[in-house]
Design a protein around this motif. Sequence first.
Motif, PDB file in Angstrom:
ATOM      1  N   ALA A  20       0.898  -0.849  -0.208  1.00 35.64           N
ATOM      2  CA  ALA A  20       0.165   0.145  -0.010  1.00 35.64           C
ATOM      3  C   ALA A  20       0.727   1.343   0.038  1.00 35.64           C
ATOM      4  CB  ALA A  20      -0.970  -0.251   1.247  1.00 35.64           C
ATOM      5  N   GLY A  24       2.528   5.658  -4.224  1.00 34.72           N
ATOM      6  CA  GLY A  24       1.417   6.708  -3.919  1.00 34.72           C
ATOM      7  C   GLY A  24       1.122   8.036  -3.063  1.00 34.72           C
ATOM      8  N   TYR A 100       4.665   1.998 -13.470  1.00 29.73           N
ATOM      9  CA  TYR A 100       5.333   2.104 -12.087  1.00 29.73           C
ATOM     10  C   TYR A 100       6.315   1.222 -12.274  1.00 29.73           C
ATOM     11  CZ  TYR A 100       4.576   2.044  -6.898  1.00 29.73           C
ATOM     12  OH  TYR A 100       4.598   2.432  -5.361  1.00 29.73           O
ATOM     13  N   PHE A 230      -5.899   3.460  -5.818  1.00 31.18           N
ATOM     14  CA  PHE A 230      -4.347   3.449  -5.384  1.00 31.18           C
ATOM     15  C   PHE A 230      -3.482   2.726  -4.818  1.00 31.18           C
ATOM     16  CE2 PHE A 230      -0.461   4.514  -6.982  1.00 31.18           C
ATOM     17  CZ  PHE A 230      -0.250   4.423  -8.619  1.00 31.18           C
ATOM     18  N   SER A 233      -4.362   0.016  -2.646  1.00 32.96           N
ATOM     19  CA  SER A 233      -3.742  -1.157  -3.050  1.00 32.96           C
ATOM     20  C   SER A 233      -4.815  -2.484  -3.528  1.00 32.96           C
ATOM     21  CB  SER A 233      -2.490  -2.190  -3.155  1.00 32.96           C
ATOM     22  OG  SER A 233      -1.087  -1.047  -3.166  1.00 32.96           O
ATOM     23  N   VAL A 238      -4.341  -7.662  -5.581  1.00 34.00           N
ATOM     24  CA  VAL A 238      -3.820  -7.783  -4.333  1.00 34.00           C
ATOM     25  C   VAL A 238      -3.620  -8.206  -3.175  1.00 34.00           C
ATOM     26  CG1 VAL A 238      -1.228  -6.293  -2.807  1.00 34.00           C
ATOM     27  CG2 VAL A 238      -1.478  -6.248  -5.587  1.00 34.00           C
ATOM     28  N   LEU A 341       2.996  -6.258  -7.169  1.00 36.07           N
ATOM     29  CA  LEU A 341       2.009  -6.431  -8.289  1.00 36.07           C
ATOM     30  C   LEU A 341       1.882  -7.774  -9.614  1.00 36.07           C
ATOM     31  CD1 LEU A 341       1.459  -2.343  -9.527  1.00 36.07           C
ATOM     32  CD2 LEU A 341      -0.069  -4.216  -9.189  1.00 36.07           C
TER      33      LEU A 341
HETATM   34  N1  PFF Z   1      -0.436   1.635  -3.702  1.00 38.01           N
HETATM   35  C1  PFF Z   1       1.121   1.714  -3.554  1.00 38.01           C
HETATM   36  C2  PFF Z   1       1.376   3.166  -3.745  1.00 38.01           C
HETATM   37  O1  PFF Z   1       0.482   3.619  -3.562  1.00 38.01           O
HETATM   38  O2  PFF Z   1       2.300   3.370  -4.591  1.00 38.01           O
HETATM   39  C3  PFF Z   1       0.737   1.552  -5.880  1.00 38.01           C
HETATM   40  C4  PFF Z   1       0.317  -0.589  -6.179  1.00 38.01           C
HETATM   41  C5  PFF Z   1       0.796  -1.233  -5.853  1.00 38.01           C
HETATM   42  C6  PFF Z   1      -1.032   0.007  -6.744  1.00 38.01           C
HETATM   43  C7  PFF Z   1       0.401  -2.071  -5.267  1.00 38.01           C
HETATM   44  C8  PFF Z   1      -1.439  -0.747  -6.725  1.00 38.01           C
HETATM   45  C9  PFF Z   1      -1.134  -2.092  -6.548  1.00 38.01           C
HETATM   46  F1  PFF Z   1      -1.425  -3.298  -6.167  1.00 38.01           F
END
Ligand code: PFF
Length: 495
Positions: A20, A24, A100, A230, A233, A238, A341
Amino acid sequence: MEKEYWPSRISFVFAAIGSAIGLGNVWRFPYICFKYGGGAFLIPYLVALFTAGIPLMILELGIGHKMAGSAPKAFAGTGKKKEWVGWLACGVGFIIIAYYAVIMSWCLNYFRHSFDLSWGFGQETQEFFHNTFLNRSSSFKDIFPLSPRILAGLAISWAMILLCIWKGARSVGKIVYLTVPLPWICLVIFVIKGITLPGAEAGIAYYLTPNFAALADSKVWLAAYSQVFFSLSVGFGVMIAYASFLPRRSDIVNNAFIVSLANCGTSFLGGFAVFGALGHHASKMGVDVAEVLGSSQARGFGLAFIAYPSIISTLGKAASFFGAIFFIMLIMLGIDSAFSLVEAVAAGFIDKFKARRLRVNFGIAFVGILVGLIFTTRSGYYWLDIVDHFMNSFGLVAVGLLECVVIGYFYGTGKLRDYVNSKSEFSIGKWWDVMIMFVTPVVLGISIALEIKDRIFASYEGYPRWAEFAAGWAVVIALPIVALLLMRAKERRPV
Ligand code: PFF
């Protein structure tokens, strides 16, 4: 094939928090928050967290644990013909990992640039990012040459990701002991530094002062919901895959709250560092905080690579040191999100096709690098911007909506709630059913409808329609088709 498990409960919590908390929180949250008016954004963000983020986190952990499988397997378990929803989540995750990893490559490059501070001072950082570093063209059609340094960074990022997930949950469960607490310590140092800079108060006031007028703007709401997804996650499969590696006796509600609150708390905390520093910068330049980043380019997607370096460069002798720490922190934050991911997508293939882990991981990396090539080109910045926007505004929101519909109207919220409660110390009440059946899907449905309406009248950021179609609509249309095909593909039985 032997079923995988986390080495301990704490390693699951760390891994889920690691997924998580990522770029982001430090790259996307501040720029979205700044773009939508600072304090104006925080109220929709909190509403989105409690009405959609946490309920969906409980849903994903619950269903992953109950069905003991990846997203496609878990949805297949809720009823015939629902498996494609899981593949759709994996598809969105795959596209996101493709870009990413490119942003991680930017971080690796910036880590190197922090030694000689080649990104320059003040306004020069913007020039450096767009012209020197990205060598950005003004046309979408300019593709060649690909940037060798971004490509090299991309290869390193993928190599790191593959190494971390070599042994699946077992290796991930150990690596997160490092990649979760260390960046947290760095972040706290940055917050202390940020809020003690002269002039920081103005930035913090901008961050914390609510702006109720902005609540009437539907765009702010859509941005808040998609940022919460986002960031947590959820909507990528995930959390479903991670929960499937939990032992049968595991607390779900507790874990869902711990992960969600730790994640959003981190974004909120990180905001103090960013906005404190922006306030400091504004006072030095003698302008308002809202104006401090000048052009809209600096405020957008590139904020982390323009604002942070320009702030870091004001730190005198300590600038290189703080720069290096900052970008290492970003890399560590990003790596556990990135591999989560890949794990989620890989788990789908391993469950259904009984494929070998290493082969699947390498396959995902290979295709991920191929797709990522477009983002290393001279027009890569624009392609990335479009894909990020479409995946977050449509992909994620659509998966969230479908998850609610499948559980709310086909599987039954009561059934899943009973299961979740039977595993948890704290029970969730009927409020959760109301969220999953009505509130979340209605809000998400309206968000998608409004976004479609906006896109009919004007292209995203005024980009050419053909490019918007190629990187946005085409992907949005292709993903459900691929998901349906994967659902219909023949499952391999274990030998
Ligand atoms: N949550 C991660 C972030 O905030 O950078 C991005 C991310 C990771 C999004 C894993 C989705 C995921 F499945």
